[in-house]
Scaffold this active site. Structure first.
Site, mmCIF file in Angstrom:
data_model
loop_
_atom_site.group_PDB
_atom_site.id
_atom_site.type_symbol
_atom_site.label_atom_id
_atom_site.label_comp_id
_atom_site.label_asym_id
_atom_site.label_seq_id
_atom_site.Cartn_x
_atom_site.Cartn_y
_atom_site.Cartn_z
ATOM 1 C CB SER A 26 -0.773 0.049 1.338
ATOM 2 O OG SER A 26 -1.651 -1.219 1.405
ATOM 3 N NE ARG A 30 -2.679 5.056 0.383
ATOM 4 C CZ ARG A 30 -3.083 3.753 0.613
ATOM 5 N NH1 ARG A 30 -2.571 2.704 -0.193
ATOM 6 N NH2 ARG A 30 -4.338 3.558 0.543
ATOM 7 C CB SER A 174 -12.789 -0.057 -2.623
ATOM 8 O OG SER A 174 -11.490 0.110 -2.736
ATOM 9 C CD GLN A 176 -7.303 -0.662 -3.248
ATOM 10 O OE1 GLN A 176 -7.821 -0.838 -4.129
ATOM 11 N NE2 GLN A 176 -6.767 -1.215 -2.525
ATOM 12 C CG ASP A 321 -5.825 -6.466 3.326
ATOM 13 O OD1 ASP A 321 -6.803 -6.867 2.820
ATOM 14 O OD2 ASP A 321 -5.342 -5.461 2.997
ATOM 15 C CD GLN A 348 -10.865 -6.701 0.459
ATOM 16 O OE1 GLN A 348 -10.551 -7.620 1.097
ATOM 17 N NE2 GLN A 348 -10.759 -5.340 0.958
ATOM 18 C CE LYS A 437 -4.308 -9.006 -5.921
ATOM 19 N NZ LYS A 437 -3.926 -7.539 -5.632
#
Ligand code: DC
Length: 677
Positions: A26, A30, A174, A176, A321, A348, A437
């Site tokens: 994350s 960013r 989300s 995000q 998560d 997700q 991932k």
């Protein structure tokens, strides 16, 4: 056994290890977007190298940015262009990377006249984007959908943000979506107000975005709940040329749980410095199980101190998560596990509640699935019975992972439990590569947390690696002194062999001659103080001879020869026995490949770094003429055992630290790993 499953090796001894994990996904993604909007070249240190970050790096390259990624050093250097995007058109595939999908879509709207076509994996085509797209339309951007409305694939026509001073966003699906907008809004030279309609999920991630924007120089106020008003910033900028990425707290959650299945103790070095990631709060439900969670000298220590683990009821909304980590371990708890606040995780990587319920049921657990919660009633006896029955048929239980990295990693920790008490795998993970991932080397990290079979648990093994003149020798000697360890400098092994070869007229470009000579050369050990020195052909070499200009010049070429490395590997491993015979409580060995090749299972692996100027000064101060950069290049690019940061290694940059500070840092990690601690 089919190739796409991986049996998990249970832990048969308590763990006693410091572990590190790659950088946060994350934060890396960013930081990439924020760096692209700066007007400077920024180096991200400790960056994550995984599918999701790769996708974003590739997309930025496709847009014309200069991105220089060095996986071995975990750095990404990116030159930002002050909010400009060089290419006005591009085709981008975001795979199944949620951050890349949302952050890029928002970022692209910066271009005053861009046309971009975006697509993703089949799973990504189903993930929520509508809230983001609706908000971006305020900037004048338009979307043409090539499949389902409001979903990938689509073509985006952009108009820039010059006229956008306020927008509303629905980010219920989300966080995000909100983070993506905040980052681009916060980079504008004029004031922009971002209003949230309703609430969003995973608020700590929004907090992370705002904290990072602040680090990059954006200022904002929050006059009312859900409203963020940016003051406008002439230029996003960092005060330094490097940005340190925190280790991934979600990835850490797997290894933090390990004492529950293996017993013993794990340490997350400098875990207290994880401040941007809400997922570090996973320590709270972990402590509720009865594991002992402690903090000391900035490190986080988790220890198994009780025989059984308490049932847990916990709202995971803010740290969703990590819910899979606890859910997968629920069969080991003494009562029901109830996890609430996770409805959004159904949208997700996969429907995570469904997937978790399916797999736990397959393992004989009683599961109650609710729209936004899961309750697991453990039945360890049933799990045992199923594993035992499978074993008698020559099979292992198998967990499906639904292309979800977190399913794979969570169940791998359950599989690390020695359920059948025979040290043999009983659980296998389907499609282990799905971890790529966010954590491609996860299984390698896990494997290396097993201690050496020949080593008793009380013995402390520390590996120290680093480039030339990175401070390995003085640091290792200092730590050895402080902790009563035997010290081994493996650089001297290669130097001694180089010296012997050169003395006998054998050059590194004649490897067959080197190999033949090495067959005749005996390697023994003599203790000089607490340093175990190599004795070649019955002679203890003079220290000056080993550091001569000639040896300096040739040693890397000899050290790159596979026959040389083969000759010393067994010798170096045998030093554990030498230390034990001489009653040392442990061994500290320094070199280039100690953590990666010689002792991947060391309790503590250190990788020392210092900038080149500092290292050159150190060598000069020692009166050594040495071509450090050239040696490092040879050492890190050779095929056999190259210099690299080993999995789990703790990186210490000592450019601005005193020797004493580095020794202290290592000692504070090592002392809690000693049996008596
Ligand atoms: O640490 P040093 O400068 O004394 O090491 C001398 C050389 O030996 C160095 O250029 C690389 C090599 N070396 C190695 O390849 N692997 C090790 N474990 C230690 C040293």
């Amino acid at each position: 056994m089919s190739a796409d499953t991986l049996p998990i090796r249970p832990f048969t001894q308590p763990v006693r290890v410091a572990f590190s994990v790659p950088g946060s996904k994350s934060i890396t993604n960013r930081a990439l977007i924020l760096a692209a909007m700066c007007n400077q070249t920024l180096t991200l240190r400790g960056a994550l190298f995984s599918r999701d970050t790769q996708i974003l790096c590739e997309a930025l390259k496709a847009l014309g940015f200069s991105v220089d990624a060095n996986a071995a050093q975990s750095t990404i250097a990116l030159t930002g262009l002050g909010g400009k995007i060089p290419r006005a058109s591009a085709e981008i595939n975001v795979g199944n990377a949620g951050t890349a999908a949302r952050f890029l879509t928002a970022f692209l709207t910066l271009h005053p006249a861009g046309t971009y076509t975006l697509d993703g994996d089949p799973a990504m085509r189903k993930r929520p984007m509508k809230g983001l797209m609706d908000a971006l339309k305020t900037t004048g951007a338009t979307f043409t959908f090539h499949g389902e409305p409001d979903c990938f694939p689509f073509t985006l026509h952009t108009k820039g943000w010059t006229h956008c001073t306020a927008l509303e966003v629905d980010a219920r699906a989300s966080s995000q979506i909100l983070s993506a907008l905040l980052m681009v809004a916060g980079a504008q030279p004029h004031s922009v107000a971002v209003k949230l309609v309703g609430k969003t999920v995973s608020e700590p991630f929004v907090e992370m975005t705002l904290q990072m924007l602040t680090q990059f120089g954006a200022t904002f106020t929050q006059p009312e709940s859900g409203l963020t008003t940016f003051a406008g910033t002439s230029q996003l900028q960092l005060p330094s040329e490097t940005y340190r990425i925190e280790p991934d707290a979600t990835a850490a959650s797997y290894f933090l749980s390990l004492p529950m299945v293996a017993g013993g103790k794990v340490i997350l070095p400098e875990g207290e410095q994880i401040t941007l990631q809400g997922d570090i709060d996973f320590l709270k439900p972990l402590a509720k199980t009865g594991l002992t969670v402690a903090k000391a000298n900035g490190h986080i220590l988790i220890e198994q101190t009780k025989e059984s683990f308490e049932p847990v009821e916990y709202d995971f909304e803010a740290i969703s998560d990590t819910f899979l980590t606890l859910a997968a371990l629920s069969p080991l708890l003494s009562g029901p596990t109830r996890i609430t606040g996770i409805g959004h995780t159904r949208h997700q990587e996969t429907d995570r509640i469904r997937a978790m319920a399916n797999e736990l049921q397959k393992l004989g657990q009683m599961v109650v699935e609710e729209p936004d919660a899961i309750e697991i009633h453990p039945d360890l006896a049933e799990l045992y019975a199923r594993a035992d029955a499978s074993k008698h048929c020559g099979r292992l239980l198998c967990v499906d992972t639904y292309e979800d990295h977190r399913m794979a990693m969570s169940f791998a920790i359950l599989g690390s439990y020695d359920l059948l008490q025979d040290g043999q795998p009983w659980l296998q993970i389907r499609d282990p590569k799905c971890c790529g991932k966010t954590f491609p080397s996860f299984f390698q990290h896990l494997e290396q947390l097993h201690s050496l079979p020949e080593m008793n648990i009380e013995f402390l093994l520390i590996a120290v690696d680093g480039g030339a003149a990175s401070g390995k020798s003085s640091t290792s000697r200092g730590v050895a002194e402080r902790l009563n360890l035997m010290h081994v400098d493996t650089g001297s092994h290669y130097r001694a062999i180089t010296f012997e070869c050169l003395k006998n007229g054998i050059a590194a470009d004649a490897p067959e001659k080197v190999a033949a000579f090495l067959k005749t050369l005996s390697l023994d050990t003599q203790l000089v103080g607490r340093t175990a020195s190599i004795v070649t052909g019955g002679h203890l070499p003079e220290p000056e001879a080993l550091r001569s200009a000639e040896v300096n010049q040739h040693v890397s070429a000899f050290a790159a020869l596979p026959c040389v490395r083969d000759a010393v590997k067994g010798y170096q491993r045998s030093q554990v026995a030498v230390a034990q015979e001489n009653k040392y409580v442990g061994l500290i060995m320094e070199g280039r490949d100690i953590g990666s090749v010689i002792f991947p299972e060391a309790s503590l692996k250190i990788y020392l770094q210092a900038d080149e100027a500092t290292r050159s000064k150190r060598r000069e101060a020692e009166g050594q003429s040495d071509t450090i950069a050239q040696r490092d290049r040879i050492d890190s690019t050779r095929k056999t055992a190259p210099l690299q940061v080993a999995p789990n290694a703790v990186i210490i940059d000592n450019s601005t630290l005193s020797l004493q500070q580095v020794i202290d840092k290592i000692a504070t990690l090592a002392i809690p790993l000693c049996k008596q601690a």
